[in-house]
Design an enzyme around this catalytic site. Structure first.
Site, PDB file in Angstrom:
ATOM      1  N   GLY A   1       0.677  -5.091   1.149  1.00  0.00           N
ATOM      2  CA  GLY A   1      -0.576  -5.155   0.400  1.00  0.00           C
ATOM      3  C   GLY A   1      -0.392  -5.737  -0.995  1.00  0.00           C
TER       4      GLY A   1
ATOM      5  N   GLU B   1      -0.637  -9.348  -0.460  1.00  0.00           N
ATOM      6  CA  GLU B   1      -2.037  -9.663  -0.135  1.00  0.00           C
ATOM      7  C   GLU B   1      -2.922  -9.623  -1.383  1.00  0.00           C
ATOM      8  OE1 GLU B   1      -1.991  -6.599   2.990  1.00  0.00           O
ATOM      9  OE2 GLU B   1      -2.788  -8.134   4.335  1.00  0.00           O
TER      10      GLU B   1
ATOM     11  N   GLU C   1       4.870  -5.209   7.026  1.00  0.00           N
ATOM     12  CA  GLU C   1       4.091  -4.186   7.731  1.00  0.00           C
ATOM     13  C   GLU C   1       4.604  -3.901   9.137  1.00  0.00           C
ATOM     14  OE1 GLU C   1       2.794  -6.561   5.842  1.00  0.00           O
ATOM     15  OE2 GLU C   1       0.962  -5.889   4.828  1.00  0.00           O
TER      16      GLU C   1
ATOM     17  N   ALA D   1       0.864  -1.181   0.000  1.00  0.00           N
ATOM     18  CA  ALA D   1       0.000   0.000   0.000  1.00  0.00           C
ATOM     19  C   ALA D   1       0.897   1.226   0.000  1.00  0.00           C
ATOM     20  CB  ALA D   1      -0.887  -0.022   1.234  1.00  0.00           C
TER      21      ALA D   1
HETATM   22  C1  HXC Z   1       5.043   4.373  -1.325  1.00  0.00           C
HETATM   23  C2  HXC Z   1       6.919   3.395  -2.221  1.00  0.00           C
HETATM   24  C3  HXC Z   1       6.564   2.153  -1.658  1.00  0.00           C
HETATM   25  C4  HXC Z   1       5.349   2.084  -0.898  1.00  0.00           C
HETATM   26  C5  HXC Z   1       8.416   1.904  -2.730  1.00  0.00           C
HETATM   27  N1  HXC Z   1       8.071   3.192  -2.882  1.00  0.00           N
HETATM   28  N2  HXC Z   1       7.519   1.267  -1.984  1.00  0.00           N
HETATM   29  N3  HXC Z   1       6.160   4.486  -2.059  1.00  0.00           N
HETATM   30  N4  HXC Z   1       4.636   3.232  -0.759  1.00  0.00           N
HETATM   31  N5  HXC Z   1       4.914   0.962  -0.363  1.00  0.00           N
HETATM   32  C6  HXC Z   1       8.775   4.232  -3.601  1.00  0.00           C
HETATM   33  C7  HXC Z   1      10.016   4.687  -2.851  1.00  0.00           C
HETATM   34  O1  HXC Z   1       9.685   5.637  -1.868  1.00  0.00           O
HETATM   35  C8  HXC Z   1      10.811   5.297  -3.978  1.00  0.00           C
HETATM   36  O2  HXC Z   1      10.309   6.569  -4.285  1.00  0.00           O
HETATM   37  C9  HXC Z   1      10.504   4.383  -5.163  1.00  0.00           C
HETATM   38  O3  HXC Z   1       9.290   3.720  -4.833  1.00  0.00           O
HETATM   39  C10 HXC Z   1      11.562   3.324  -5.376  1.00  0.00           C
HETATM   40  O4  HXC Z   1      11.755   2.671  -4.141  1.00  0.00           O
HETATM   41  P1  HXC Z   1      13.200   2.454  -3.473  1.00  0.00           P
HETATM   42  O5  HXC Z   1      12.964   2.198  -2.047  1.00  0.00           O
HETATM   43  O6  HXC Z   1      14.126   3.562  -3.856  1.00  0.00           O
HETATM   44  O7  HXC Z   1      13.653   1.132  -4.253  1.00  0.00           O
HETATM   45  P2  HXC Z   1      14.642  -0.010  -3.711  1.00  0.00           P
HETATM   46  O8  HXC Z   1      15.827   0.571  -3.014  1.00  0.00           O
HETATM   47  O9  HXC Z   1      14.861  -0.887  -4.901  1.00  0.00           O
HETATM   48  O10 HXC Z   1      13.803  -0.796  -2.604  1.00  0.00           O
HETATM   49  C11 HXC Z   1      12.637  -1.515  -2.982  1.00  0.00           C
HETATM   50  C12 HXC Z   1      11.807  -1.917  -1.744  1.00  0.00           C
HETATM   51  C13 HXC Z   1      11.526  -0.666  -0.892  1.00  0.00           C
HETATM   52  C14 HXC Z   1      12.601  -2.946  -0.911  1.00  0.00           C
HETATM   53  C15 HXC Z   1      10.518  -2.571  -2.241  1.00  0.00           C
HETATM   54  O11 HXC Z   1      10.986   0.343  -1.739  1.00  0.00           O
HETATM   55  C16 HXC Z   1      10.559  -0.895   0.215  1.00  0.00           C
HETATM   56  O12 HXC Z   1      10.929  -1.446   1.259  1.00  0.00           O
HETATM   57  N6  HXC Z   1       9.309  -0.438   0.049  1.00  0.00           N
HETATM   58  C17 HXC Z   1       8.297  -0.488   1.075  1.00  0.00           C
HETATM   59  C18 HXC Z   1       7.776  -1.897   1.234  1.00  0.00           C
HETATM   60  C19 HXC Z   1       6.725  -1.956   2.313  1.00  0.00           C
HETATM   61  O13 HXC Z   1       6.955  -1.684   3.508  1.00  0.00           O
HETATM   62  N7  HXC Z   1       5.502  -2.379   1.927  1.00  0.00           N
HETATM   63  C20 HXC Z   1       4.416  -2.531   2.841  1.00  0.00           C
HETATM   64  C21 HXC Z   1       3.639  -1.264   2.894  1.00  0.00           C
HETATM   65  S1  HXC Z   1       2.385  -1.325   4.114  1.00  0.00           S
HETATM   66  P3  HXC Z   1      11.274   7.832  -4.502  1.00  0.00           P
HETATM   67  O14 HXC Z   1      10.305   8.968  -4.715  1.00  0.00           O
HETATM   68  O15 HXC Z   1      12.123   7.927  -3.293  1.00  0.00           O
HETATM   69  O16 HXC Z   1      12.052   7.465  -5.735  1.00  0.00           O
HETATM   70  C22 HXC Z   1       1.150  -2.196   3.416  1.00  0.00           C
HETATM   71  C23 HXC Z   1      -0.031  -2.331   4.324  1.00  0.00           C
HETATM   72  C24 HXC Z   1      -1.134  -2.975   3.602  1.00  0.00           C
HETATM   73  O17 HXC Z   1       1.216  -2.634   2.330  1.00  0.00           O
HETATM   74  C25 HXC Z   1      -2.368  -2.917   4.414  1.00  0.00           C
HETATM   75  C26 HXC Z   1      -3.568  -3.125   3.579  1.00  0.00           C
HETATM   76  C27 HXC Z   1      -3.701  -2.187   2.522  1.00  0.00           C
END
Ligand code: HXC
Length: 258
Positions: free
Chosen positions: A109, A112, A132, A65
């Protein structure tokens, strides 16, 4: 139909929906989830379509998400606005088969959403995880429920509590994924599987999907009774007449429109 955060294509009887917010690794925001719901509903209704493939990019199915959008939410916002129920679960209403084709990250998400597809084909680059806990929330789109049902309590707890990411081979071994294929063949192989399904009688494919999903909602006896009713109901249908006649006449069945 044009979308801002999706690319949709039709390949014969198969609809291909690509999540498309490349700059944010397909982070799932409201607009994308609204559009996904619309696209899925449109293809579900479209008589020309027999199967749907949902995919992302080479780098990410979806990295979760959208954390930027969620960061300042309060309990009041999420409860009042029915986050995420309002637009994340349209996929569960789709009655035609939906294959998820996953390359790169399927996190939070994203994982999921993938698990809400009927089955998953993964590229060898795919990475699955529920991170998460690292950002201070529980999963909210079903991972605490669907993971234990899919991979058992111990593995589910491991993934959910440690937030570790697993590769495609492990995901296949533990049953999240049905097949792993080389990344450059992901879409071709997903479309081939979808073509195979789309060539079957659609009404029967829909009944099978319905019955399998019932297995997660009811007791074994009730589930088997449900299956039995569908099985009995299949007799006398055009699909059953054609399928069994074709077998006996040693010819290929013609299921078009059935
Ligand atoms: C918003 C995101 C994002 C996310 C990545 N980006 N994931 N933006 N929400 N979930 C954005 C980054 O901020 C970045 O933007 C660009 O995408 C590229 O990401 P990087 O981090 O620079 O890439 P990389 O170093 O290759 O790392 C990839 C990654 C990392 C390991 C996937 O991005 C990451 O850990 N993302 C978050 C994963 C996460 O925690 N997901 C769960 C979310 S909570 P900029 O502008 O800086 O270039 C969830 C709850 C669900 O899903 C509940 C129900 C809906």
């Amino acid at each position: 139909m044009q979308y801002e955060d999706l690319i949709v294509e039709v390949h014969g009887k198969v609809a291909l929906i690509r999540l498309n917010r490349p700059k944010a690794l397909n982070a799932l925001n409201d607009n994308m989830m609204n559009e996904l719901g619309e696209a899925l509903a449109a293809f579900d209704k479209d008589a020309q379509i027999g199967c749907i493939v949902l995919t992302g990019s080479e780098k990410a199915f979806a990295a979760g998400a959208d954390i930027v959008a969620m960061k300042d939410y309060t309990y009041q916002d999420t409860y009042r606005d029915n986050y995420i129920t309002r637009n994340w679960e349209h996929i569960l209403k789709v009655r035609k088969p939906v294959i998820g084709a996953v390359a790169g990250y399927a996190l939070g998400g994203g994982c999921e959403l993938a698990m809400m597809c009927d089955f998953l084909i993964a590229a060898d680059t795919a990475k699955f995880g529920q991170p998460e806990i690292k950002i201070g929330v529980t999963p909210g789109a079903g991972a605490t429920q669907r993971l234990p049902r899919t991979i058992g309590k111990s593995k589910a707890m491991d993934l959910l509590l440690t937030a570790r990411t697993i590769d495609a081979v492990e995901a296949e071994r533990i049953g999240i994924v049905s097949r792993v294929v080389p990344a450059d063949q992901l879409i071709a192989q997903a479309l081939e599987a979808a073509d195979t399904i789309a060539a079957m009688p659609l009404s029967v494919a829909m009944m099978i999907k319905d019955a399998v999903n019932r297995a997660f909602e009811t007791t074994l006896t009730e589930g088997v009774n449900y299956e039995r009713r569908l099985f009995h109901a299949a007799f006398g249908t055009p699909a059953q007449r054609e399928g069994m006649s074709a077998f006996i006449e040693k010819r290929l069945p013609k299921f078009e429109g059935l």
